[in-house]
Design an enzyme around this catalytic site. Structure first.
Site, short mmCIF file in Angstrom:
data_model
loop_
_atom_site.label_atom_id
_atom_site.label_comp_id
_atom_site.label_asym_id
_atom_site.label_seq_id
_atom_site.Cartn_x
_atom_site.Cartn_y
_atom_site.Cartn_z
N ARG A 1 0.83 -1.21 0.00
CA ARG A 1 0.00 0.00 0.00
C ARG A 1 0.86 1.26 0.00
O ARG A 1 0.47 2.28 -0.54
CB ARG A 1 -0.98 -0.01 1.18
CG ARG A 1 -0.29 -0.05 2.53
CD ARG A 1 -1.27 -0.12 3.68
NE ARG A 1 -0.60 -0.51 4.90
CZ ARG A 1 -1.01 -0.17 6.11
NH1 ARG A 1 -2.10 0.56 6.27
NH2 ARG A 1 -0.36 -0.57 7.18
N SER B 1 -4.67 4.54 6.19
CA SER B 1 -4.57 3.13 5.80
C SER B 1 -4.18 2.97 4.34
O SER B 1 -3.51 2.03 3.97
CB SER B 1 -5.90 2.42 6.04
OG SER B 1 -6.23 2.42 7.40
N GLU C 1 -18.78 4.72 0.28
CA GLU C 1 -18.04 4.19 -0.86
C GLU C 1 -18.83 4.27 -2.16
O GLU C 1 -18.25 4.52 -3.23
CB GLU C 1 -17.61 2.75 -0.58
CG GLU C 1 -16.64 2.60 0.60
CD GLU C 1 -17.30 2.63 1.98
OE1 GLU C 1 -18.55 2.59 2.04
OE2 GLU C 1 -16.58 2.69 2.99
N PHE D 1 -14.56 -3.03 0.37
CA PHE D 1 -15.44 -1.87 0.16
C PHE D 1 -15.19 -1.24 -1.21
O PHE D 1 -15.96 -0.40 -1.66
CB PHE D 1 -15.25 -0.85 1.28
CG PHE D 1 -15.25 -1.46 2.65
CD1 PHE D 1 -16.16 -2.46 2.97
CD2 PHE D 1 -14.33 -1.07 3.61
CE1 PHE D 1 -16.14 -3.06 4.22
CE2 PHE D 1 -14.31 -1.66 4.86
CZ PHE D 1 -15.22 -2.66 5.18
N HIS E 1 -5.54 -3.74 1.69
CA HIS E 1 -5.92 -4.73 2.70
C HIS E 1 -6.64 -5.94 2.09
O HIS E 1 -7.54 -6.52 2.68
CB HIS E 1 -6.80 -4.10 3.78
CG HIS E 1 -6.10 -3.07 4.64
ND1 HIS E 1 -5.37 -2.02 4.10
CD2 HIS E 1 -5.99 -2.93 5.97
CE1 HIS E 1 -4.87 -1.28 5.08
NE2 HIS E 1 -5.23 -1.82 6.23
N ASP F 1 -8.04 -8.47 11.65
CA ASP F 1 -9.39 -7.93 11.48
C ASP F 1 -10.41 -9.01 11.12
O ASP F 1 -11.59 -8.85 11.37
CB ASP F 1 -9.41 -6.84 10.41
CG ASP F 1 -9.07 -5.47 10.99
OD1 ASP F 1 -9.22 -5.28 12.22
OD2 ASP F 1 -8.64 -4.59 10.22
N ARG G 1 -1.71 -4.98 3.07
CA ARG G 1 -1.33 -4.30 4.29
C ARG G 1 0.01 -4.72 4.87
O ARG G 1 0.71 -3.90 5.45
CB ARG G 1 -2.42 -4.54 5.34
CG ARG G 1 -2.10 -3.98 6.71
CD ARG G 1 -3.32 -4.13 7.61
NE ARG G 1 -3.14 -3.40 8.85
CZ ARG G 1 -2.78 -3.98 9.99
NH1 ARG G 1 -2.56 -5.27 10.05
NH2 ARG G 1 -2.66 -3.25 11.08
C1 LIG Z 1 -18.30 -0.01 4.73
C2 LIG Z 1 -17.10 0.30 5.53
N1 LIG Z 1 -16.28 1.28 5.12
C3 LIG Z 1 -15.17 1.56 5.82
C4 LIG Z 1 -14.85 0.86 6.94
C5 LIG Z 1 -13.57 1.13 7.70
N2 LIG Z 1 -13.87 1.75 8.99
C6 LIG Z 1 -13.94 1.03 10.13
S1 LIG Z 1 -14.39 1.93 11.45
C7 LIG Z 1 -14.46 3.34 10.53
C8 LIG Z 1 -14.83 4.64 11.18
C9 LIG Z 1 -16.17 4.56 11.78
O1 LIG Z 1 -16.52 5.76 12.40
P1 LIG Z 1 -17.57 5.73 13.57
O2 LIG Z 1 -18.80 5.05 13.10
O3 LIG Z 1 -17.73 7.10 14.08
O4 LIG Z 1 -16.91 4.79 14.65
P2 LIG Z 1 -15.81 5.23 15.76
O5 LIG Z 1 -14.58 5.65 15.01
O6 LIG Z 1 -16.40 6.32 16.52
O7 LIG Z 1 -15.59 4.00 16.53
C10 LIG Z 1 -14.16 3.06 9.19
C11 LIG Z 1 -14.11 4.05 8.11
C12 LIG Z 1 -15.74 -0.16 7.34
N3 LIG Z 1 -15.49 -0.94 8.41
N4 LIG Z 1 -16.85 -0.41 6.62
#
Ligand SMILES: Cc1ncc(C[n+]2csc(CCOP(=O)(O)OP(=O)(O)O)c2C)c(N)n1
Ligand SMILES: [Mg+2]
Lengths: 283, 322
Positions: free
Chosen positions: B18, B45, B66, B91, B117, B125, B175
């Site tokens: 990456r 990431s 996305e 995604f 990833h 994960d 990753r």
């Molecule tokens: C569809 C999707 N896109 C991206 C991600 C990667 N991802 C995991 S957690 C996150 C941030 C989520 O933000 P929030 O809902 O506010 O959770 P917090 O950071 O507060 O735990 C992302 C972008 C994912 N898990 N699923």
């Protein structure tokens, strides 16, 4: 399960926070930030609010159900499931390791009791919870379905498809909570993608909205959940906007997205555990 | 193990692929003002931070959305922008398949879907994030080019090359920190397989992280007196059929190696080519109709049979079937 009183819930929360930190530290991966921020909410649900059976039946008939849409905060869920007897706290040592039932993100594949659907890909949980709530209605089962989402997760379009649907179909046995910690991976939600007025948005979609302004105060969390429960059965789904602090309970983790998905070092763990009383015995 | 083997390619440094993408994107951005970046809350990431910093007016944070990102990218191509979208591989594909199908592939838009990833080497994960079906989904789409480079240098070169190519591209990388064993100054030719090691008993066709495992397997086989040819199939579509047929004509059998489901992967594409032209024994190294799980990358590669030892076994099985 028996309803635990306030002071006991506070004690359990301290232990759950220790469990979260120790699990994430042991494998040097996982998501401590929002797990710590949602601890009061999970403890209140599983030890006070929900009618549920830790012997675990997948169909959950005549039980309240919980779905985790923001699956990355699996550590807090696993800790609470273990501490409420779904499986042995010992099993927390396997978190994120090969051949474990405690997958990085919650899964049904390995058969962990307490999990009814896989999550981790954001934006899907509200649809699932709404479907489960409607299935209960078809069966004449009057229990409630709970779902937790992240606030960053609100940026996914599917959340709003489900929001529109649940209101249209009067799914009023559904309580959705948003972990309103104002943080996501790349920074504060305001900078990444401003959510603007979430309360007004959900109201505009036809939901009954309540705010829990102190989501890390057990009494306030209980009060919010009671209020939400009282609003079910009145023709509208209920949204609980839960104001929390990411990393709550550990002074150097609180309030920043930096602890969204990284693990503490040995020294940081020792420091953090020093701030949290061991109330139920570490696993 | 690597240390005692007489490897035809060696490394002094490891890095994640990456990062090759992130560094390649920055270079591409410097060369061509039409290159734009989009990311869905995963700037760190995807290693897109340097591009964002240098070209803030050409970088767009779309939040966790996305499907919107793919549509935005398709729209930006209309007046000649070259959008690079960045998110995790699941995604980037399954999550947005119909958006890609209609707005990018069918409409033949110059979008570069850059996916990190991918595969089991994502590690802890777990299966929700470890996509093993993305190559299959993407290669089925008409107009789509599918590229899975093997190390940091090749990923950087591929990123710069796709900026200059007109048409939809799926670029897959990962990753984990991985050996850098290909040259920094390589020229990346889309669709041209790279014969890395000459051999005569069996051909190993590998893609992505598994190319390194194939290099290790070649040395292990050589110790046992078996001469393996190693071909780096960085471009899965369009497939370099000529190179594949020429090699198998000489060796008489083959192994495919990839961090992907057998269904729909590189091995499937090679099998189609062989069946139509020269039905020779082919053994597959890949994931056999299963989801992944949490674990360290090394443990997972072992459990799911994706390492050099398994390539060696497959090579012997292929030779035995000649
Ligand atoms: C569809 C999707 N896109 C991206 C991600 C990667 N991802 C995991 S957690 C996150 C941030 C989520 O933000 P929030 O809902 O506010 O959770 P917090 O950071 O507060 O735990 C992302 C972008 C994912 N898990 N699923
Ligand atoms: Mg958040």
């Amino acid at each position: 399960m028996e309803k635990q009183p306030l002071e006991q819930l506070t004690k359990i929360s301290s232990q759950v926070r220790r469990d979260i930190l120790r699990m994430v530290h042991a494998v040097q991966s996982g998501h401590p930030g929002a797990s710590l921020g949602c601890t009061e909410f999970f403890v209140a649900l599983y030890f006070n609010q929900m009618k549920h059976d830790n012997k675990f039946n997948m169909d959950g008939a005549n039980e309240d159900l919980f779905f985790l849409s923001n699956g990355h905060i699996s550590p807090v869920w696993y800790a609470v499931l273990a501490r409420s007897g779904y499986f042995s706290p010992e099993e927390m040592t396997t978190f994120r390791k090969l051949d474990s039932r405690l997958q990085g993100h919650p899964a049904t594949e390995e058969g962990l009791p307490g999990i009814r659907i896989a999550s981790g890909s954001l934006g899907q949980g509200l649809s699932v919870a709404t479907g489960a709530a409607q299935a209960k209605k078809i069966d004449g089962d009057d229990r409630t379905v709970y779902v937790l989402m992240g606030d960053g997760e609100q940026q996914e379009g599917q959340v709003w498809e489900a929001a529109m649907y649940a209101a249209h179909h009067k799914v009023d046995n559904l309580i959705a909570t948003i972990d309103f910690n104002r943080q996501q991976i790349d920074g504060p939600t305001k900078e990444v993608m401003d959510l603007k007025d979430l309360k007004a948005k959900w109201e505009a979609f036809g939901w009954e909205v309540i705010e829990t302004k102190q989501g890390n105060d057990m009494a306030a969390v209980l009060e919010g959940l009671e209020k939400a429960k009282a609003l079910t059965g009145k023709g509208k789904p209920v949204l609980n906007l839960l104001h929390t602090e990411m990393g709550f309970g550990v002074d150097f983790m609180v309030g920043t997205h930096k602890w969204h998905g990284i693990a503490p070092s040995d020294e940081q763990l020792a420091n953090a555990l020093g701030q949290l009383e061991e109330t139920l015995g570490d696993y | 193990m690597d240390k005692t083997l007489d490897l035809k390619f060696t490394y002094t440094e490891k890095k994640d692929t990456r990062s090759g993408f992130g560094d390649g994107l920055l270079e591409a951005g410097r060369k061509n003002p039409n290159v734009v970046g989009l990311c869905a809350d995963l700037i760190g990431s995807l290693k897109m931070g340097a591009f964002q910093k240098e070209f803030p007016e050409r970088f767009f944070q779309v939040g966790i959305a996305e499907a919107n990102m793919i549509g935005l990218a398709a729209g930006m191509t209309i007046n000649g922008k070259i959008p690079f979208t960045g998110t995790f591989a699941n995604f980037s594909t399954g999550r947005v398949y119909d958006q890609i199908r209609q707005s990018v592939a069918y409409s033949d838009k110059n979008v570069k879907i850059c996916a990190s990833h991918a595969g089991l080497t994502l590690g802890e994960d777990g299966a929700t994030h470890q996509i093993l079906e993305d190559v299959g989904m993407m290669k089925m789409l008409p107009h789509m080019t599918v590229i899975n480079p093997c190390d940091y240098n090749q990923t950087k070169a591929a990123t710069m090359a796709i900026a200059e190519y007109e048409g939809p591209v799926y670029l897959r990388f990962g990753r984990p920190s991985w050996p850098i064993f290909t040259p920094a100054d390589q020229k990346f030719e889309i669709g041209k397989a790279w014969k890395m090691i000459e051999g005569k008993d069996v051909t190993i066709f590998a893609t992505g992280h598994l190319v390194w495992e194939a290099v290790v397997a070649e040395a292990m086989l050589r110790e046992e007196g078996i001469s393996a040819e190693v071909i780096n199939i960085h471009t899965i579509k369009p497939l370099d059929e000529e190179a594949i047929l020429e090699s198998v004509k000489k060796t008489g059998c083959a192994v495919s190696a990839e961090e992907h489901q057998l269904n729909g992967g590189l091995g499937d594409s090679i099998a189609q080519t062989l069946i139509r032209n020269n039905p020779a024994p082919l053994e597959y190294v890949g994931v056999n109709d299963s989801f992944g799980e949490s674990g360290t990358p090394t443990e997972l590669m072992e459990k799911y049979g994706l390492n050099a030892e398994n390539i060696v076994k497959a090579a012997k099985a292929a030779i035995a079937r000649k």
